[in-house]
Scaffold this motif. Structure first.
Motif, PDB file in Angstrom:
ATOM      1  N   ALA A  20       0.848  -1.206   0.000  1.00  0.00           N
ATOM      2  CA  ALA A  20       0.000   0.000   0.000  1.00  0.00           C
ATOM      3  C   ALA A  20       0.880   1.253   0.000  1.00  0.00           C
ATOM      4  CB  ALA A  20      -0.894  -0.001   1.232  1.00  0.00           C
ATOM      5  N   LEU A  21       0.356   2.288  -0.624  1.00  0.00           N
ATOM      6  CA  LEU A  21       1.044   3.588  -0.604  1.00  0.00           C
ATOM      7  C   LEU A  21       0.314   4.479   0.399  1.00  0.00           C
ATOM      8  CD1 LEU A  21       3.104   5.583  -2.066  1.00  0.00           C
ATOM      9  CD2 LEU A  21       1.130   6.296  -3.436  1.00  0.00           C
ATOM     10  N   ILE A  22       1.058   5.093   1.316  1.00  0.00           N
ATOM     11  CA  ILE A  22       0.416   6.009   2.280  1.00  0.00           C
ATOM     12  C   ILE A  22       0.846   7.437   1.963  1.00  0.00           C
ATOM     13  CG2 ILE A  22       0.108   6.632   4.713  1.00  0.00           C
ATOM     14  CD1 ILE A  22       0.672   3.787   5.508  1.00  0.00           C
ATOM     15  N   LEU A  23      -0.146   8.282   1.692  1.00  0.00           N
ATOM     16  CA  LEU A  23       0.102   9.704   1.459  1.00  0.00           C
ATOM     17  C   LEU A  23      -0.535  10.488   2.598  1.00  0.00           C
ATOM     18  CD1 LEU A  23      -0.795   9.904  -2.369  1.00  0.00           C
ATOM     19  CD2 LEU A  23       1.465   9.591  -1.351  1.00  0.00           C
ATOM     20  N   ALA A  24       0.226  11.400   3.206  1.00  0.00           N
ATOM     21  CA  ALA A  24      -0.323  12.189   4.321  1.00  0.00           C
ATOM     22  C   ALA A  24      -0.181  13.676   4.028  1.00  0.00           C
ATOM     23  CB  ALA A  24       0.405  11.850   5.623  1.00  0.00           C
ATOM     24  N   ALA A  46      -2.299  15.051  -4.958  1.00  0.00           N
ATOM     25  CA  ALA A  46      -3.111  14.692  -6.127  1.00  0.00           C
ATOM     26  C   ALA A  46      -2.225  14.068  -7.210  1.00  0.00           C
ATOM     27  CB  ALA A  46      -3.820  15.938  -6.667  1.00  0.00           C
ATOM     28  N   LYS A  47      -1.048  14.666  -7.429  1.00  0.00           N
ATOM     29  CA  LYS A  47      -0.166  14.135  -8.486  1.00  0.00           C
ATOM     30  C   LYS A  47       0.368  12.751  -8.113  1.00  0.00           C
ATOM     31  CE  LYS A  47       2.890  17.238  -9.300  1.00  0.00           C
ATOM     32  NZ  LYS A  47       3.972  18.037  -9.830  1.00  0.00           N
ATOM     33  N   MET A  65      -9.689  14.960  -0.385  1.00  0.00           N
ATOM     34  CA  MET A  65      -8.388  14.494  -0.867  1.00  0.00           C
ATOM     35  C   MET A  65      -8.497  13.036  -1.356  1.00  0.00           C
ATOM     36  SD  MET A  65      -5.939  16.222   1.993  1.00  0.00           S
ATOM     37  CE  MET A  65      -5.723  18.011   1.978  1.00  0.00           C
ATOM     38  N   GLY A  66      -9.267  12.246  -0.598  1.00  0.00           N
ATOM     39  CA  GLY A  66      -9.505  10.859  -1.019  1.00  0.00           C
ATOM     40  C   GLY A  66     -10.303  10.824  -2.316  1.00  0.00           C
ATOM     41  N   GLU A  67     -11.304  11.707  -2.424  1.00  0.00           N
ATOM     42  CA  GLU A  67     -12.115  11.741  -3.656  1.00  0.00           C
ATOM     43  C   GLU A  67     -11.261  12.140  -4.852  1.00  0.00           C
ATOM     44  OE1 GLU A  67     -16.591  12.765  -1.966  1.00  0.00           O
ATOM     45  OE2 GLU A  67     -15.550  14.265  -3.164  1.00  0.00           O
ATOM     46  N   SER A  68     -10.383  13.117  -4.645  1.00  0.00           N
ATOM     47  CA  SER A  68      -9.515  13.550  -5.762  1.00  0.00           C
ATOM     48  C   SER A  68      -8.638  12.388  -6.217  1.00  0.00           C
ATOM     49  CB  SER A  68      -8.623  14.720  -5.342  1.00  0.00           C
ATOM     50  OG  SER A  68      -9.426  15.832  -5.019  1.00  0.00           O
ATOM     51  N   ALA A  69      -8.104  11.629  -5.246  1.00  0.00           N
ATOM     52  CA  ALA A  69      -7.255  10.485  -5.595  1.00  0.00           C
ATOM     53  C   ALA A  69      -8.059   9.469  -6.415  1.00  0.00           C
ATOM     54  CB  ALA A  69      -6.712   9.833  -4.317  1.00  0.00           C
ATOM     55  N   LYS A  70      -9.293   9.218  -6.005  1.00  0.00           N
ATOM     56  CA  LYS A  70     -10.139   8.248  -6.721  1.00  0.00           C
ATOM     57  C   LYS A  70     -10.435   8.732  -8.137  1.00  0.00           C
ATOM     58  CE  LYS A  70     -12.558   4.510  -6.990  1.00  0.00           C
ATOM     59  NZ  LYS A  70     -11.870   3.198  -6.936  1.00  0.00           N
ATOM     60  N   ILE A  71     -10.718  10.034  -8.270  1.00  0.00           N
ATOM     61  CA  ILE A  71     -11.056  10.583  -9.585  1.00  0.00           C
ATOM     62  C   ILE A  71      -9.838  10.505 -10.520  1.00  0.00           C
ATOM     63  CG2 ILE A  71     -11.694  12.738 -10.786  1.00  0.00           C
ATOM     64  CD1 ILE A  71     -13.247  13.413  -8.069  1.00  0.00           C
ATOM     65  N   ALA A 292     -17.499  12.838 -14.578  1.00  0.00           N
ATOM     66  CA  ALA A 292     -17.926  14.237 -14.583  1.00  0.00           C
ATOM     67  C   ALA A 292     -16.888  15.148 -13.930  1.00  0.00           C
ATOM     68  CB  ALA A 292     -19.266  14.364 -13.864  1.00  0.00           C
ATOM     69  N   ALA A 293     -16.220  14.666 -12.893  1.00  0.00           N
ATOM     70  CA  ALA A 293     -15.284  15.529 -12.152  1.00  0.00           C
ATOM     71  C   ALA A 293     -13.862  15.456 -12.704  1.00  0.00           C
ATOM     72  CB  ALA A 293     -15.281  15.119 -10.681  1.00  0.00           C
ATOM     73  N   LYS A 294     -13.585  14.458 -13.536  1.00  0.00           N
ATOM     74  CA  LYS A 294     -12.201  14.175 -13.950  1.00  0.00           C
ATOM     75  C   LYS A 294     -11.556  15.314 -14.730  1.00  0.00           C
ATOM     76  CE  LYS A 294      -9.637  10.313 -15.916  1.00  0.00           C
ATOM     77  NZ  LYS A 294      -8.537  10.582 -15.000  1.00  0.00           N
ATOM     78  N   GLN A 295     -12.350  15.903 -15.637  1.00  0.00           N
ATOM     79  CA  GLN A 295     -11.753  16.885 -16.536  1.00  0.00           C
ATOM     80  C   GLN A 295     -11.132  18.072 -15.786  1.00  0.00           C
ATOM     81  OE1 GLN A 295     -14.432  18.510 -19.454  1.00  0.00           O
ATOM     82  NE2 GLN A 295     -12.721  19.544 -20.462  1.00  0.00           N
ATOM     83  N   SER A 296     -11.863  18.589 -14.787  1.00  0.00           N
ATOM     84  CA  SER A 296     -11.360  19.779 -14.085  1.00  0.00           C
ATOM     85  C   SER A 296     -10.113  19.449 -13.260  1.00  0.00           C
ATOM     86  CB  SER A 296     -12.457  20.398 -13.214  1.00  0.00           C
ATOM     87  OG  SER A 296     -12.873  19.478 -12.245  1.00  0.00           O
ATOM     88  N   LEU A 297     -10.045  18.226 -12.731  1.00  0.00           N
ATOM     89  CA  LEU A 297      -8.850  17.833 -11.957  1.00  0.00           C
ATOM     90  C   LEU A 297      -7.677  17.510 -12.882  1.00  0.00           C
ATOM     91  CD1 LEU A 297      -9.962  15.572  -8.992  1.00  0.00           C
ATOM     92  CD2 LEU A 297      -8.465  17.545  -8.864  1.00  0.00           C
ATOM     93  N   ASP A 298      -7.966  16.811 -13.985  1.00  0.00           N
ATOM     94  CA  ASP A 298      -6.901  16.502 -14.964  1.00  0.00           C
ATOM     95  C   ASP A 298      -6.266  17.791 -15.477  1.00  0.00           C
ATOM     96  OD1 ASP A 298      -6.994  13.776 -14.931  1.00  0.00           O
ATOM     97  OD2 ASP A 298      -8.352  13.581 -16.639  1.00  0.00           O
TER      98      ASP A 298
END
Ligand code: 13P
Ligand code: SF4
Length: 303
Positions: A20-24, A46-47, A65-71, A292-298
C-alpha cells in the motif's frame, strides 16, 4: 495502555505486505506523517495519487483528498482512515450555487479550489490548489473568473492577478479564517526580529502583515531557506510541529493559539492501523461521478 511502538510496527508490516502507498497531508498529526511514504501539500498529493502504481492508496487527510485520488486514479482502492474527516469549507458550496453563478456570468471561467466535493468539481472548468492557483488563473483565456469556494484565497488571487476580474464566493476555512489581524500584530510584537509566513486561506488583513504567502509546502521551504532565526507560522499546527523538529536551531511560533484543523486531527495511529488491517473505509464514487469531475482535476495537474 496502548503500545504505540507495536501499532507503528503493525502499520509498517501491513503496508509492505499489502504493497500500500500512504500519502499524508502536512496538517496530519506528526505520528501519522511519520508513517507515510510521502507527506505532501494538496497539489503533490493529487499528483502522487494519480501516478501511483500500488493497488491500495491510503489518504491520510480529509475526504475531498480521497475523492480527488479516486477521480485521478479510479482503478485503485482508495482508503481513508476516517470517513468523518470532512472539510467544512468544501461543504459550503453546492453544484446549484455554481450553476447559478454561471447563469449570472456566462462569459466567466469557473476555477474551483480542490477543497470541494466531486459534484462541485463536475460543474467547474478547472481545479486549483493554493500552490497552483496563480499559475492556473493566469493561464486561462477568460478575463472573468468565478472563484469557488474560498473568499480569502479568491481575494488573494484578485490582488495578485489584477488583470483578471475575480467573482468571489462566500466560503472560507473556519480554521484559517479564525485568525485575526490582532493575532498577527500580537505575534509580531512578541517576536520583533522575525518573519511571518502565512497561508492564503487567511483573511486579507492577516496576509497584509505577512512577509511570505504560500501553500503548506511553500511555507516549509521558506522557513528552511529564510536567514531569519525566528519564524511565525500562519497556518495549521501540523506545519509548526514539523518545522520545530526539522529546524531545531530556529524559533518557530504559531501566529495564534490553537491553530488546529479538527478534521485533520481525526486520523490517528489506531485509525490508520484499522484502515490497513480491514481495508476500511473505501472512497466510493460512481463511474458517472468520476467521469464528470475528472476533466477539471486533470486540467489542474497537467498545468
Ligand atoms: P495546501 O496543502 O495545498 O496548502 O492546502 C491547505 C489546506 O487547507 C488543505 O486542506
Ligand atoms: Fe478544510 Fe481548513 Fe481543515 Fe484545510 S484546514 S481541511 S481547508 S477546514
Amino acid at each position: 495502555m496502548v503500545n504505540t511502538d507495536n501499532i507503528r510496527q503493525r502499520i509498517l508490516s501491513l503496508k509492505s505486505e499489502k504493497n500500500a502507498l500512504i500519502l499524508a497531508h502536512y496538517y496530519q498529526p506528526l505520528e501519522v506523517q511519520d508513517m507515510a511514504d510521502h507527506v505532501c501539500d494538496s497539489f503533490e498529493m493529487a499528483k502522487r495519487a494519480r501516478d501511483a502504481e500500488q493497488q491500495i492508496i491510503v489518504i491520510c487527510g480529509v475526504v475531498f483528498m480521497g475523492e480527488s485520488a479516486k477521480i485521478l486514479n479510479p482503478g485503485k482502492k482508495i482508503l481513508i482512515p476516517v470517513m468523518e474527516a470532512g472539510c467544512p469549507m468544501a461543504d459550503m458550496v453546492t453544484p446549484e450555487d455554481v450553476i447559478n453563478l454561471r447563469k449570472k456570468h456566462p462569459d466567466a471561467a469557473v476555477v474551483c479550489y480542490v477543497n470541494s466535493s466531486a459534484a462541485v468539481k463536475a460543474v467547474s472548468d478547472i481545479c486549483c490548489t493554493s500552490s497552483s492557483v496563480l499559475r492556473i488563473v493566469r493561464s486561462l483565456p477568460e478575463k472573468k473568473i468565478i472563484f469557488i469556494p474560498d473568499r480569502n484565497l479568491g481575494a488573494y488571487v484578485a490582488r495578485q492577478v489584477p488583470e483578471k476580474e475575480i467573482i468571489l464566493f462566500d466560503g472560507f476555512c473556519p480554521t484559517h479564517n479564525r485568525v485575526t489581524e490582532s493575532d498577527a500584530l500580537r505575534a509580531k510584537e512578541a517576536h520583533p526580529d522575525s518573519v511571518f509566513a502565512a497561508h492564503p486561506e487567511c483573511r486579507q488583513e492577516v496576509l497584509a502583515h505577512a512577509d511570505f504567502i504560500g501553500s503548506t509546502s511553500e511555507i516549509i521551504n521558506y522557513a528552511h531557506n529564510s536567514e531569519k532565526k525566528t519564524i511565525i507560522i500562519g497556518t495549521e499546527q501540523g506545519i509548526v510541529e514539523r518545522l520545530r523538529r526539522e529546524l531545531p536551531d530556529k524559533n518557530i511560533y504559531s501566529v495564534a493559539a490553537s491553530f488546529v484543523c479538527p478534521n485533520m486531527k481525526k486520523t490517528n495511529l489506531p485509525e490508520l492501523l484499522n484502515c490497513l488491517e480491514n481495508e476500511q473505509t473505501e472512497i466510493k464514487l460512481t463511474d458517472e461521478e468520476i467521469a464528470a469531475a475528472k476533466q477539471s482535476l486533470d486540467r489542474m495537474v497537467s498545468i
